[in-house]
Design an enzyme around this catalytic site. Sequence first.
Site, PDB file in Angstrom:
ATOM      1  N   CYS A  89       0.801  -1.204  -0.016  1.00 33.91           N
ATOM      2  CA  CYS A  89       0.014   0.119   0.087  1.00 33.91           C
ATOM      3  C   CYS A  89       0.901   1.346   0.044  1.00 33.91           C
ATOM      4  CB  CYS A  89      -0.929  -0.106   1.355  1.00 33.91           C
ATOM      5  SG  CYS A  89      -2.220  -1.328   1.319  1.00 33.91           S
ATOM      6  N   HIS A 108      -1.950   8.193   6.377  1.00 34.88           N
ATOM      7  CA  HIS A 108      -2.409   6.776   6.182  1.00 34.88           C
ATOM      8  C   HIS A 108      -3.391   6.286   6.466  1.00 34.88           C
ATOM      9  CE1 HIS A 108      -1.684   2.891   4.124  1.00 34.88           C
ATOM     10  NE2 HIS A 108      -1.646   2.489   5.421  1.00 34.88           N
ATOM     11  N   GLU A 126       0.196   5.560  13.954  1.00 33.62           N
ATOM     12  CA  GLU A 126       0.533   6.731  13.231  1.00 33.62           C
ATOM     13  C   GLU A 126       0.431   8.025  13.703  1.00 33.62           C
ATOM     14  OE1 GLU A 126      -0.466   8.606   8.369  1.00 33.62           O
ATOM     15  OE2 GLU A 126      -1.670   7.112   9.537  1.00 33.62           O
ATOM     16  N   LYS A 152      -9.277   8.260   3.107  1.00 35.40           N
ATOM     17  CA  LYS A 152      -9.788   6.987   3.253  1.00 35.40           C
ATOM     18  C   LYS A 152     -11.102   7.057   4.005  1.00 35.40           C
ATOM     19  CE  LYS A 152      -5.437   4.412   2.677  1.00 35.40           C
ATOM     20  NZ  LYS A 152      -4.557   5.735   3.233  1.00 35.40           N
ATOM     21  N   HIS A 196      -9.554   2.255   1.216  1.00 39.86           N
ATOM     22  CA  HIS A 196      -8.383   1.975   1.051  1.00 39.86           C
ATOM     23  C   HIS A 196      -8.076   1.175  -0.385  1.00 39.86           C
ATOM     24  CE1 HIS A 196      -4.198   1.364   1.576  1.00 39.86           C
ATOM     25  NE2 HIS A 196      -4.210   0.531   2.699  1.00 39.86           N
ATOM     26  N   PHE A 219       2.156  -3.359   3.850  1.00 41.34           N
ATOM     27  CA  PHE A 219       2.518  -4.856   4.487  1.00 41.34           C
ATOM     28  C   PHE A 219       3.948  -4.810   4.263  1.00 41.34           C
ATOM     29  CE2 PHE A 219      -1.883  -7.092   4.398  1.00 41.34           C
ATOM     30  CZ  PHE A 219      -2.511  -6.207   5.357  1.00 41.34           C
TER      31      PHE A 219
END
Length: 572
Positions: free
Chosen positions: A323, A463, A474, A494, A499, A559
């Site tokens: 991502c 994010h 985050e 998002k 996402h 990931f």
Amino acid sequence: MTSASSSVAAPLCTWLVAAACMSVSGDKDGPRLSRTSSSMRFSKKWRKRDLLRCCNGGNGGGGSGGLISSLCGSGIHGFVSSCLAFEPCSEYYKGVSSLGFTLRRGEGNFGLSSFFGARNGDVGRRHRRMNRACRSAEAMAVAVQPAQEVMKKKKPVTKQRRVVVTGLGVVTPLGHDADVFYNNLLDGVSGISEIETFDCAQFPTRIAGEIKSFSTDGWVSPKFSKRMDKFMLYMLTAGKKALADGGITDEVMEYLDKARCGVLIGSAMGGMKIFNDAIEALRISYRKMNPFCVPFATTNMGSAMLAMDLGWMGPNYSISTACATSNYCILNAANHIIRGEADVMLCGGSDAAIIPIGLGGFVACRALSQRNDDPTTASRPWDMRRDGFVMGEGAGVLLLEELEHAKKRGAEIYAEFLGGSFTCDAYHMTEPHPEGSGVILCIEKALSQSGVSREDVNYINAHATSTPAGDLKEYQALAHCFGHNKELKVNSTKSMIGHLLGGSGGVEAAAVVQAIRTGWVHPNVNLENPDEGVDTEILVGSKKERLDVKVALSNSFGFGGHNSSILFAPYK
């Protein structure tokens, strides 16, 4: 004696003195090669004759002069002068005295004895096989030349090339035009709904940020529209829309140096639908398989096909870092321009994984929200009731251009790209580092490499995917890096589109550029009960807010522990 010679002499004198420790003295038996504390005796007549010929200008006569005196005129002074073609500097004389060298004469020969104090004696067979002394002298003389060449070819300091954004192209659940897309974000419209592409009744998650209507008419040829995977169709369409938005018409295209135009658009998942269909066909027979299944499933083929369509021959590849893909592509594309390898780059990301195997895979990871009864409230970053992210699909592409190139063609400049950074958590495949060290390092490196102070950053597109662990980690990293900056505003795109995986960073970068252009930042929808420890003064509320963006930061994580941060600012 020239000034160039003088500048070379000083740093090399000490080195030449050390190199000159290999000297020759003569005695009645013929020349003797002395190397520091040891000596080499050339007892064989042919060796003596060859050495003397070398030392005496080709004469085969006796040893009336040693190697150094015969070659250079008068001992080490002459040797240095012969090698460098000028008088030794004061450092040379200091070097001789400090090292403890003593000069000695013997029957017309002039040599050096070492300060090491060892007695002269024969050395091993390996040392007796050394090249003749005259070749050593020649090598030392030649060694001066590279230093002179380096000084002559020293490159002048050049000003770094600036990178600007001149076009935007998007394909999203909230629209396929950059302005329509951003206006929907400002209005707090959600693009998340029930999945309609396939029957997902058997899955615990049945919602997504799915693109309901999409047409490639006028953007992709019909034959490719039927064969390509959706991620490629989204990518090609968004890429060409970015060109159109940037004013790169067919007429302008004719004047571009296509060898200096490139494409760097990535994908996290690639052509999953094409690959899945190939597997189903293989169950019957390999003869039923699509002959394009392999090339159209690879993540690089979208960039390649777009470059073929445009005839762009510059840097062309794709990056796949889950991502974080889009940000990696954007920063690398900018670096190609900064290094002078390209003038124009299309960059970003695209993904289309809302298919049974894609949905099933993320369900198996237990990563998705199951708020099926109310899809528009499912994605809720930083809210205490968040239960996972919502899948989305689409593409976001930026047209990056070297500043002078953009100005020369009269392009409208939307924003300036300042730089960014990448790091790795090196911790876990899917979980963020518990201390957020990788994210903190990434942000700090991005600020440092871009030459931006943390006080100048007043907008962050996070994010924040609406996962229980990721959002909070985050936020804590942002608080660590920026402290309690009352001017700072943070939001998550998002919350309205889900996402988009590898395409998320490209779409969010487009949202950041639009915020700079319009002076408005979009709301965080569904933020009803903020998580503990979250300062709501920093987070944008449920309505859009006016903000004069100084510097904007966009984060994307993936990931594998991939972290990426990129920075934009108004062009000045």
